[in-house]
Design a protein around this motif. Structure first.
Motif, PDB file in Angstrom:
ATOM      1  N   THR A 248       0.822  -1.200   0.000  1.00  0.00           N
ATOM      2  CA  THR A 248       0.000   0.000   0.000  1.00  0.00           C
ATOM      3  C   THR A 248       0.865   1.262   0.000  1.00  0.00           C
ATOM      4  N   ALA A 249       1.892   1.255   0.825  1.00  0.00           N
ATOM      5  CA  ALA A 249       2.785   2.424   0.860  1.00  0.00           C
ATOM      6  C   ALA A 249       3.402   2.643  -0.519  1.00  0.00           C
ATOM      7  N   THR A 250       3.768   1.546  -1.172  1.00  0.00           N
ATOM      8  CA  THR A 250       4.400   1.653  -2.485  1.00  0.00           C
ATOM      9  C   THR A 250       3.413   2.195  -3.520  1.00  0.00           C
ATOM     10  N   GLN A 251       2.209   1.667  -3.501  1.00  0.00           N
ATOM     11  CA  GLN A 251       1.205   2.160  -4.450  1.00  0.00           C
ATOM     12  C   GLN A 251       0.977   3.659  -4.280  1.00  0.00           C
TER      13      GLN A 251
ATOM     14  N   HIS B  58       8.190   1.861   8.366  1.00  0.00           N
ATOM     15  CA  HIS B  58       8.642   1.494   7.025  1.00  0.00           C
ATOM     16  C   HIS B  58       8.125   2.534   6.042  1.00  0.00           C
ATOM     17  N   GLY B  59       8.551   2.406   4.811  1.00  0.00           N
ATOM     18  CA  GLY B  59       8.056   3.331   3.812  1.00  0.00           C
ATOM     19  C   GLY B  59       8.637   3.050   2.452  1.00  0.00           C
ATOM     20  N   THR B  60       8.040   3.698   1.457  1.00  0.00           N
ATOM     21  CA  THR B  60       8.556   3.609   0.102  1.00  0.00           C
ATOM     22  C   THR B  60       8.935   5.005  -0.363  1.00  0.00           C
TER      23      THR B  60
ATOM     24  N   GLY C 242      16.269   9.250 -14.449  1.00  0.00           N
ATOM     25  CA  GLY C 242      16.256   7.945 -13.782  1.00  0.00           C
ATOM     26  C   GLY C 242      15.286   7.950 -12.611  1.00  0.00           C
ATOM     27  N   ILE C 243      14.810   6.760 -12.285  1.00  0.00           N
ATOM     28  CA  ILE C 243      13.899   6.630 -11.154  1.00  0.00           C
ATOM     29  C   ILE C 243      14.468   5.587 -10.199  1.00  0.00           C
ATOM     30  N   GLY C 244      14.563   5.956  -8.932  1.00  0.00           N
ATOM     31  CA  GLY C 244      15.154   5.046  -7.954  1.00  0.00           C
ATOM     32  C   GLY C 244      14.213   4.795  -6.792  1.00  0.00           C
ATOM     33  N   PHE C 245      14.292   3.569  -6.270  1.00  0.00           N
ATOM     34  CA  PHE C 245      13.422   3.173  -5.157  1.00  0.00           C
ATOM     35  C   PHE C 245      14.228   2.897  -3.901  1.00  0.00           C
ATOM     36  N   SER C 246      13.544   3.088  -2.796  1.00  0.00           N
ATOM     37  CA  SER C 246      14.022   2.538  -1.540  1.00  0.00           C
ATOM     38  C   SER C 246      12.784   2.099  -0.777  1.00  0.00           C
TER      39      SER C 246
ATOM     40  N   ASP D 224       5.423   7.090   4.215  1.00  0.00           N
ATOM     41  CA  ASP D 224       6.001   6.434   5.383  1.00  0.00           C
ATOM     42  C   ASP D 224       4.921   5.996   6.348  1.00  0.00           C
ATOM     43  N   ASP D 225       5.173   4.877   6.980  1.00  0.00           N
ATOM     44  CA  ASP D 225       4.288   4.411   8.044  1.00  0.00           C
ATOM     45  C   ASP D 225       5.066   4.509   9.345  1.00  0.00           C
ATOM     46  N   VAL D 226       4.726   5.520  10.128  1.00  0.00           N
ATOM     47  CA  VAL D 226       5.416   5.709  11.401  1.00  0.00           C
ATOM     48  C   VAL D 226       4.466   5.414  12.556  1.00  0.00           C
ATOM     49  N   GLY D 227       3.427   4.638  12.250  1.00  0.00           N
ATOM     50  CA  GLY D 227       2.425   4.323  13.267  1.00  0.00           C
ATOM     51  C   GLY D 227       1.506   5.512  13.476  1.00  0.00           C
ATOM     52  N   THR D 228       0.923   5.557  14.646  1.00  0.00           N
ATOM     53  CA  THR D 228       0.012   6.652  14.976  1.00  0.00           C
ATOM     54  C   THR D 228       0.742   7.987  14.934  1.00  0.00           C
TER      55      THR D 228
END
Lengths: 830, 184
Positions: A434-437, A648-650, A465-469, A673-677
């Motif tokens: 979901t984060a990636t989408q 986590h996150g994209t 260029g396109i880069g991911f993490s 990013d998902d940093v929780g609440t």
């Protein structure tokens, strides 16, 4: 459309989730705050430090007589004068039982081991008098060859950083999933694999470069000492200074007033803090030391600096089979507070979000004649994330797969949480897909890929260029038992207390000492929701060991997760104590009371009730309270987490590379990013921005460069490129929210996320732009020169400092150190 | 020692200074104007920025004697009659600061930027404040703050021009219910 105004409800609005403007700002935007260097005390003396101009030498003699005669100079101390009382700068993290620690005097006694090491201290009536006397101290050095290159340092017969040690290796740390029982046999997995990709990455040395230079003031009062310091860790500092100097802990008070940034760089027991305490004790006078920026860059600890050898194995379809990491981690000349622990902390994060069946990690901590490394934003995790995210791209290229598809094939799926990784960590929650989408949508991915295709086909000089993490990190440092199992010298709990004042105002005491994170605001929001009191009625106290006696301070994205939870638990205790008093005053059973919006009321009896703020007054008066309780509803709590949290996150970076000049430019940057609440979305967004800036800066701008003699050639902001507003792009940031199950707030930590995630996304993007031109790697930072070289000369762009370049200060000044080594006379590079 | 006469934040001072004394050291050490801070020694960071005769200067690059007969405004003198300058308000409103160490200089430089360009685009703001370093914010909210202040100082409630980027208030709308939902 603002959330705050539109959401009209009967009950008071929840504070958690609200974009509260910060309480801290009022004093900061008006210039009416207290930085340590602002302190002026009657009779205060000023310190300056004479520092070594050479990287490695025996101190033959020191003549301080001229300095002592200098106007305004009160005293001059050498290392020999302080040798009996200065002890060693402590190292709290012996990562292996046989780790070698050479000892770290605050002022060098017999030898110097890096440029900038203190060799004498001048005490004078004014700052200028102290500074003027520095050049009057005459030191004779017997020069020794400096050890600067890690790969040479661990080779057979290498020169030694410390000649009383047997080698330049401090420790050899191993984590093997097969041996630990968390994974398969790594060697076997590699032997069986269809595809193996091996790479050597350089994660360059960085400088935390907090904006407020370090500063310390010590005031002696009888046998008591008060120290103000620009530190992240007043509590840790107090314990450590007591242990090092013998000043009893209860005679030592540490105050961290407003502190101008730290980023790990102020997570330290600094030699100058020890020196200031010793001098104040000797002279019985208040003293102050404030560094210059040049001193800061040269002598405050650095970060990162690893050479990473990464092997990654998969089958032909792209299912990863094994990961093997070997590190050379530069300790610098000495071990400071957690120097050896930084790469060890990263050890568990190389497998990242991917389901590797087998994993082995080995790290050599290596001594060199450079300033010590230690914590810098992310501390071990950015290095790990960089290596794995770069390696995944390399594997994708080898397999001819889309880089994102390879990741998707191997990452932990949302329904698999909690998930125990091959490194033995239990990831708490998340949804990488979901984060990636969301990140793909945020950046406009399809359009960018289309533009990339057009530019490639037309041979545009500017390629895209396109880069991911797709990253995760471990935050909420830390479960004390886990730290114990890793041989760390302390726990990871946090403390809080809540004092209910007679007028109903609330004082919240936190052991987590902020330096820009906005604790006063966020903690007020937590307490306002818990106790049902107005946000404005809460005052947050911190940073003074007399006011907040217990704490583990601020680092490792821990404050909200651990410290905030302690606050919430203290509030729970306040409510529990107040409930007894309320039941007594309302003549009701405790079981019949409900607590909502700050009021106790008797269930089923509308109109009755009592506010918690009124109860605070009632127990202050103490005329009428239950017999079996104390007349107080104050409470304290200590929280020790059971597990880490795993944000986590994209992150996706779109990068333009000018193939004619080597200039790179970030076209777009998006992160989810998902940093929780999220307690305060404004603060979370700000933390993301700041982290992104630092992670991008590692990729594009920053590098601590030493010349062949061991001189730091990036010792000012002219040379060490902290990015300006014009050097950074606009960030499009977003969030998904999967609350952390390990704490009642649900927060995961946000302080380091941007810094950990962004670096490989940027480098991957640049490589994606030019890979079709034959470029396989470019060393960080991606200077135009390096990019151009990689394009036209092959290789990874090489070292930044080579003979004849400005960055290589030693080429034209080979005799600054008076020694001509093979490398320096040849203009060799570092 | 050299005698200087200088007006700082509305007060006139007559002082002896060493010729080598930098304006920032004079402000901090002789006048106690510690709101202005020192962040570097090469005039790169801009933390010490003040206004000298109405224009922004890095006070570590000006000798105190050069301010003789001059008028200096520091961050401490920016608020007038107890009300914050629009730039101070905007930094607070847009979360344009974290640790706050660069903030005095950043605000003073930004005020000067708007004096020259009352309606800067995002790029013009970024270039206009590139002499001031911030290590905390990544600058994005500083840019928002400067544009917000520009709008207020131009006298309209006009949205910041140029970049089309969302303001924090709009970002909040998305994030806050999200969080509330996750919690309930």
């Amino acid at each position: 459309m603002t959330a705050v105004e539109d959401r009209s409800t009967e009950a008071p609005e929840r504070e958690i989730g609200k974009a509260r403007r910060r309480k801290e700002d009022a004093r900061l935007i008006t210039g009416r705050t207290t930085w340590t260097d602002n302190m002026v005390l009657p009779g205060m003396l000023h310190l300056s430090v004479v520092r070594s101009p050479v990287a490695h030498a025996k101190i033959a003699s020191i003549d301080v007589s001229a300095a002592q005669q200098s106007p305004g100079v009160v005293a001059v101390y050498t290392g020999r004068d302080l040798a009996e009382e200065q002890g060693s700068i402590p190292c709290a993290w012996p990562v292996t039982p046989d780790m070698v620690n050479p000892g770290h005097p605050s002022v060098a006694v017999e030898e110097v081991n890096h440029v900038g090491e203190a060799v004498a201290v001048i005490v004078a009536r004014s700052k200028v008098a102290a500074a003027d006397a520095i050049e009057l101290v005459d030191v004779d050095y017997d020069l020794l060859p400096p050890v600067l290159d890690m790969e040479e340092a661990v080779a057979e017969g290498a020169q030694l950083t410390h000649d009383h040690l047997e080698s330049n290796t401090s420790y050899h740390f191993v984590f093997d999933a097969g041996e630990a029982g968390t994974g398969a046999d790594t060697d076997q997995a590699f032997a069986d694999a269809d595809v193996v990709v091996s790479r050597r990455f350089v994660n360059q040395r960085l400088i935390p470069a907090f904006m407020e230079p370090r500063s310390v003031v010590v005031q002696p009062q009888g046998d008591n000492f008060t120290m103000w310091s620009a530190t992240q860790i007043p509590h840790v500092l107090r314990v450590m200074l007591a242990m090092v100097t013998g000043v009893p802990e209860h005679k030592l008070r540490i105050i961290a007033p407003d502190v101008g940034g730290g980023f790990g760089g102020k997570l330290q027991v600094n030699p100058e803090e020890v020196i200031a305490l010793l001098v104040a004790r000797r002279l019985g006078k208040p003293v102050k030391w404030t560094e210059t920026r040049s001193e800061s860059l040269m002598t405050a600890h650095h970060g990162r600096d690893q050479i990473q050898y990464v092997d990654i194995a998969s089958d032909r379809e792209g299912n990863v089979k094994a990961l093997r990491v070997r590190l050379l981690a530069d300790m610098g000349a000495y071990l400071r507070l957690i120097t050896p622990g930084v790469p060890a902390l990263g050890a568990f994060m190389f497998p990242a979000i991917y389901k590797f069946p087998a994993y082995r990690f080995e790290c050599d901590g290596v001594f060199t004649n450079k300033v010590p490394t230690d914590a810098y934003r992310g501390a071990g995790r950015p290095e790990a994330t960089f290596a794995i995210e770069r390696a995944m791209d390399e594997l994708a290229v080898e397999l001819g797969m889309d880089a994102l598809e390879l990741r998707r094939k191997n990452w932990i799926r949302a329904e698999e949480f909690p998930f125990t990784t091959v490194a033995g960590l239990e990831y708490d929650s998340g949804d990488y897909e979901t984060a990636t989408q969301q990140a793909l949508e945020l950046i406009g991915y399809d359009e960018l890929r289309e533009e990339q295709r057009r530019r490639r086909e037309s041979n545009d000089p500017v390629q895209l260029g396109i880069g991911f993490s797709t990253f995760t990190e471990m935050c909420g440092l830390a479960p004390s038992r886990v730290l114990g199992s890793l041989s760390y010298g302390a726990g990871g709990w946090e403390s809080a207390s809540i004092r209910m004042l007679p007028t109903g105002k609330v004082e919240v005491v936190t052991g987590s000492t902020p330096h820009g994170q906005g604790h006063e605001t966020a903690w007020s929001q937590l307490v306002a929701d818990s106790l049902g009191v107005p946000f404005e009625d809460v005052e947050v106290l911190h940073g003074d060991t007399s006011v907040a006696p217990k704490g583990m301070d601020t680092y490792g994205s821990r404050s909200l997760v651990v410290g905030g939870t302690a606050v919430v638990k203290a509030a729970d205790k306040v409510i529990a104590k107040a409930r007894k008093v309320a039941a007594h005053l309302l003549e009701a059973s405790e079981d019949d009371l409900e607590f909502e919006n700050g009021r106790f009321s008797v269930r089923g009896t509308p109109g009755t009730g009592m506010g918690i703020q009124e109860i605070a007054l009632a127990v202050f008066a103490a005329h009428n309270y239950p017999e079996d309780v104390e007349p107080s509803i104050d409470a304290e709590a200590t929280f020790d987490p059971v597990n880490f949290s795993f944000p986590h996150g994209t992150h996706i970076c779109a990068m333009e590379v000018d193939t004619e000049t080597g200039m790179v430019k970030i076209r777009k940057y998006a992160s989810v990013d998902d940093v929780g609440t999220i307690v305060n979305p404004l603060i979370v967004e700000g933390q993301m921005h700041g982290g992104l800036a630092q992670g991008i800066a590692q990729a594009l701008y920053e590098e601590a460069v030493y010349d062949a003699d061991g001189n730091l050639t990036t010792g000012t902001f002219v040379d060490y490129l902290v990015p300006s507003a014009a050097d950074l792009p606009h960030f499009d940031t977003g969030n998904t929210v999967h609350p952390a199950p390990g704490n009642p707030i649900g927060a995961k930590g946000v302080g380091e996320a941007g810094c950990i995630a962004s670096t490989p996304a940027v480098v991957n993007a640049a490589l994606d732009a030019v890979r079709h031109l034959g470029v396989r790697d470019i060393r960080m930072p991606l200077t135009p020169e390096r990019v151009w070289r990689a394009l036209y000369e092959g290789g990874d762009g090489g070292d930044r400092a080579t003979a004849g370049t400005n960055a290589y200060g030693g080429a034209s000044t080979e005799t600054t150190a008076g020694v001509s080594t093979d490398a320096s006379s040849l203009g060799g590079d570092r | 020692m050299t005698r200087i006469n200088v007006r700082v934040d509305g007060v006139t001072y007559d002082d002896d200074v060493e010729p080598r004394t930098l304006l920032v050291h004079y402000l901090r050490e002789q006048l106690g104007k510690v709101g202005t801070v020192v962040g570097c020694d090469t005039s790169n960071c801009g933390a010490c920025t003040v206004h000298l005769d109405g224009a922004a200067v890095k006070s570590c690059t000006v000798l105190a004697v050069q301010a003789d007969d001059g008028e200096v405004t520091t961050i401490e003198g920016l608020a007038q009659d107890g009300s914050l300058h629009p730039m101070q308000k905007a930094f607070h409103e847009m979360h344009g600061l974290q640790c706050g160490f660069c903030t005095p200089g950043m605000i003073m430089a930004s005020v000067d930027l708007l004096r020259e360009n009352p309606d800067p685009s995002e790029t013009e703001v970024r270039e206009g404040i590139e002499g001031n370093l911030c290590r905390c914010t990544g600058y994005q909210n500083i840019v928002r703050a400067v544009q917000q202040a520009a709008g207020e100082m131009r006298g309209g409630a006009r949205a910041p021009s140029g970049d089309g980027h969302v303001s924090p208030a709009e970002v909040d709308t998305a994030a806050a219910p999200h969080v509330a939902g996750a919690q309930s």
